[in-house]
Structure formats: C-alpha cells, structure tokens
Design an enzyme around this catalytic site. Structure first.
Site, PDB file in Angstrom:
ATOM      1  N   GLY A   2      60.622  44.650  32.951  1.00 17.04           N
ATOM      2  CA  GLY A   2      61.630  44.090  33.864  1.00 17.04           C
ATOM      3  C   GLY A   2      62.864  44.985  33.773  1.00 17.04           C
ATOM      4  O   GLY A   2      63.300  45.335  32.664  1.00 17.04           O
ATOM      5  N   ASP A  39      63.485  46.925  41.057  1.00 13.83           N
ATOM      6  CA  ASP A  39      63.547  47.945  39.999  1.00 13.83           C
ATOM      7  C   ASP A  39      64.523  49.058  40.342  1.00 13.83           C
ATOM      8  O   ASP A  39      65.152  49.635  39.461  1.00 13.83           O
ATOM      9  CB  ASP A  39      62.156  48.521  39.730  1.00 13.83           C
ATOM     10  CG  ASP A  39      61.365  47.519  38.915  1.00 13.83           C
ATOM     11  OD1 ASP A  39      60.791  46.597  39.519  1.00 13.83           O
ATOM     12  OD2 ASP A  39      61.391  47.621  37.675  1.00 13.83           O
ATOM     13  N   ASN A  93      60.010  47.498  43.953  1.00  7.94           N
ATOM     14  CA  ASN A  93      59.737  46.365  43.059  1.00  7.94           C
ATOM     15  C   ASN A  93      58.239  46.362  42.766  1.00  7.94           C
ATOM     16  O   ASN A  93      57.484  47.213  43.278  1.00  7.94           O
ATOM     17  CB  ASN A  93      60.205  45.052  43.699  1.00  7.94           C
ATOM     18  CG  ASN A  93      60.181  43.894  42.703  1.00  7.94           C
ATOM     19  OD1 ASN A  93      60.696  44.013  41.579  1.00  7.94           O
ATOM     20  ND2 ASN A  93      59.577  42.784  43.054  1.00  7.94           N
TER      21      ASN A  93
HETATM   22  O1  MRU Z   1      56.252  46.543  35.501  1.00  7.91           O
HETATM   23  P1  MRU Z   1      57.289  45.497  35.247  1.00  7.91           P
HETATM   24  O2  MRU Z   1      56.737  44.214  34.746  1.00  7.91           O
HETATM   25  O3  MRU Z   1      58.409  46.039  34.388  1.00  7.91           O
HETATM   26  O4  MRU Z   1      57.904  45.219  36.685  1.00  7.91           O
HETATM   27  C1  MRU Z   1      58.942  44.292  36.793  1.00  7.91           C
HETATM   28  C2  MRU Z   1      59.375  44.030  38.180  1.00  7.91           C
HETATM   29  O5  MRU Z   1      58.895  44.622  39.118  1.00  7.91           O
HETATM   30  C3  MRU Z   1      60.506  43.069  38.362  1.00  7.91           C
HETATM   31  O6  MRU Z   1      60.378  42.367  39.552  1.00  7.91           O
HETATM   32  C4  MRU Z   1      61.825  43.857  38.383  1.00  7.91           C
HETATM   33  O7  MRU Z   1      61.927  44.697  37.277  1.00  7.91           O
HETATM   34  C5  MRU Z   1      63.009  42.964  38.437  1.00  7.91           C
HETATM   35  S1  MRU Z   1      63.305  42.142  36.933  1.00  7.91           S
HETATM   36  C6  MRU Z   1      64.716  41.222  37.087  1.00  7.91           C
END
Ligand code: MRU
Length: 354
Positions: A52, A241, A251
């Site tokens: 995240g 992201d 995202n």
């Molecule tokens: O691969 P991840 O689990 O790190 O991806 C996370 C996401 O895509 C979330 O939606 C994004 O980081 C926003 S977190 C507030």
C-alpha cells in the site's frame, strides 16, 4: 505520536526496531516482523510484508534511518551513505510515489541543516521518519472527512484492492471514507472486490471491515459488472499508487476495468489519496512505471498451482486509469474535481511547502 485514533496500527517503531504487521499472513495469522536494518526493510517492502503506497513510504522512511543509524564518520561520508541507502530502498518497488516522496523529503530536510555533523544529521533522519508517519494519520483523517460528505444514507460503495489502515498508518484512504461514515453513524454498505492475483480485497479489506463491523460483501472481480448493472452500487472509491499531473492514476491491477464499468453504468468513481501520492514529474500516466511481479502469483493461489505447470504468465501489478473516468480525487485538501490542471494547484502548493 499525537493521540489520533486509528482502527489499528500496522507499522510500529519501538526501541530502534521497526515492527511490521505481516500482511502476507492475514487474515489467518497476526504476526509481526521486526526489522533492524535497511536490508530487512527492503525485503519487507519487496515481498509485500508491508504494502500500500503510504505504508511503503512510511516504512522506507524508517528503513533509511535504520540504514544510517550506526554510521560513524564525516558529514560528507554521511550524506553519501544517506543517498546510497535511499537509492537502495527506492529500488524495492517502482510504482508507489510515496516511497520516493518519503526518501526525498528526509534527504531535503537533512541537507537543509548546513554544517550539521553525522550525529546531528542522524537525529534529523529519525525525527523526519517519525514525522512522515504522524503526518499520514492526519492526512488520512482529512481524506475520510472530505470523502464521507460525498455519500448519503444507505449508499452501497464498491472498492478494489486494499486502501485501508493496513495500506497506511492505520486509517486508510478509500477506507478512511468508510471509517468516517461509520463515525458519523451514517448507515451504508460496501462491496469488496477480491482483487486477484494477491487477494488484497478478500484477505485485507474484508478483514479490516469485518474487524470494524462495517457491513460488507465480498465479490469475485468478475462479478462487478453485473452487480453494477443490477443497480446495487452507488459509488466507487479506490486508492492510488501514483497520480500524474493530468489526473491519470496508477492503482492495483483491475482498477481501470472497474472505472470503465462505473462510467458505462453512470456510477461516480472516486480516487482517495494524499498529496504524497501525486507525482509532480509525471505529466501523464505513461510516465508512471508499472511493476511486473513474479509469475507464480498468477499461476498459484495461496501457494497452490492453479494452471499447467509450464504455462507462461503476465503479471503487471498496477494499471492506469485515464483521468476522464475519475469524478474526483479525495485528498487532504478537499475533493478535487475536473479540470484537474486547475484543481491540482492545491496539491502542487502542498508539495512545494514540504
Ligand atoms: O501491490 P499493493 O498491495 O501494494 O497495491 C496497493 C494498492 O494498489 C492500493 O490501492 C494503493 O497503494 C493505495 S493504498 C492507500
């Protein structure tokens, strides 16, 4: 840390050790992984013990401190080591802007202390890492407060992946909206996309919402279209992201599909994210690097092979939703509506002052 309530806290810094709630093991087990050096932090980010965008940023800040805390030597030597550690941590995952944001912010702060020697500079790194963590709680609470005004009683809201407390300092971005609605005692419910391949929706968002007693229903990703068509969704809120300056947003993979579906069905699609996710250098989505992850994440589910052993896979971890599909960005500076070139001025101002 200011006494702001968060449903829980996935990142803890205590006795010069960083403790991360191991998200790979949720919802089955709640285990904490201690990290005492930058190498351990790098692996924790890469292997998604912590994930995240804001959570990765906070973690990298502490990682930078852990990487330089035993340094002995001159100011110049310290600054060189700091840059090297920052480059190393930045290489752990490429897409989330918050990671580089945190590292750059700490380095800027250190460099502003002209003449400071290694011991003093170390203290600055430590304080700034703590500050980034503390700031995130405040940013998420503001996002929740602004976002909750977009919804009304009995609305049903869909979310994708996990943009919750686990992905931040404990309150979330997309899920901050849900926590704020709950605090205001507004009845509502949530549809949670399972989010293949790593199931952040099923494993993490459903875990958070259940823990907080927010009514939710888990659906497989391929059910979103028919659920929307059946009139069961009033709005979509997802995290981000990295956000380019024209509003194109990276995202979790699958977000773009949800945005297209929302547009087709006339459902408002919102992105909830703090200023720390906006990238002033990215003009459009094509400037955003998209991480490709290992093949087994697609061919296997929870360690079990689901496809022929020799099958080739493609595993982009994120996609980019073009700005035209986004009704607004829920940020700590309010809900930013199109035209984004104009409304993003607030974000530019916030980032220039950090
Ligand atoms: O691969 P991840 O689990 O790190 O991806 C996370 C996401 O895509 C979330 O939606 C994004 O980081 C926003 S977190 C507030």
């Amino acid at each position: 840390m200011k006494n702001l309530r968060t449903p829980f806290s996935p990142i803890r810094f205590k006795n010069e050790t960083l403790y991360l709630l191991d998200q790979r093991k949720l919802p089955g087990q709640e285990k904490w992984l201690p990290c005492r050096g930058s190498r351990a932090v790098w692996h924790a980010i890469r292997e998604m013990v912590v994930r995240g965008a804001p959570a990765i940023g906070i973690t990298a800040g502490y990682g930078l401190y852990l990487g330089i805390r035993s340094f002995r030597g001159t100011r110049e030597g310290f600054l060189a080591k700091l840059d090297k550690e920052a480059r190393y941590l930045d290489s752990s995952r490429p897409t989330a802007r918050n990671l580089a944001y945190a590292l750059e912010r700490i380095i800027r702060k250190v460099r502003r202390c002209s003449g400071g020697q290694a011991e003093q500079l170390k203290k600055i790194v430590r304080e700034e890492a703590l500050q980034i963590h503390e700031d995130d709680i405040v940013l998420c609470r503001k996002i929740g407060s602004f976002g909750s005004k977009l919804f009304k009683k009995r609305d049903s809201i869909l979310t994708h992946c996990n943009a919750g407390g686990l992905a931040t300092s404990g309150y979330g971005t997309a899920l901050a909206v849900f926590y704020a609605l709950q605090e205001k005692k507004i009845p509502f419910s949530v549809f949670v996309d399972e989010t293949r391949p790593l199931l952040q929706g099923a494993r993490l968002t459903a875990w958070e919402l259940t823990k907080s007693k927010i009514p939710c229903r888990l659906i497989c990703d391929n059910m979103a279209a028919s659920v929307m068509r059946a009139g069961k969704i009033d709005g979509v809120v997802v995290g981000a992201d990295r956000i380019a300056m024209n509003g194109d947003t990276a995202n979790k993979i699958g977000t773009y599909g949800v945005a297209v579906l929302a547009k087709v069905h006339g459902i408002p699609f919102y992105v909830a994210a703090p200023s720390t996710t906006f990238d002033l250098q990215a003009k459009t989505g094509s400037d955003i690097p998209i991480e490709e992850r290992p093949s087994h994440e697609v061919s296997h589910v929870q360690g079990k092979l689901m496809a022929p052993k020799t099958v080739k896979t493609f595993n982009p971890a994120f996609d980019v939703t073009p700005y035209a599909y986004i009704r607004g960005f829920i940020t700590e500076a309010g809900v930013l509506k199109p035209p984004f070139a104009k409304s993003f001025r607030k974000i530019k101002l916030l980032l220039k002052n950090k």
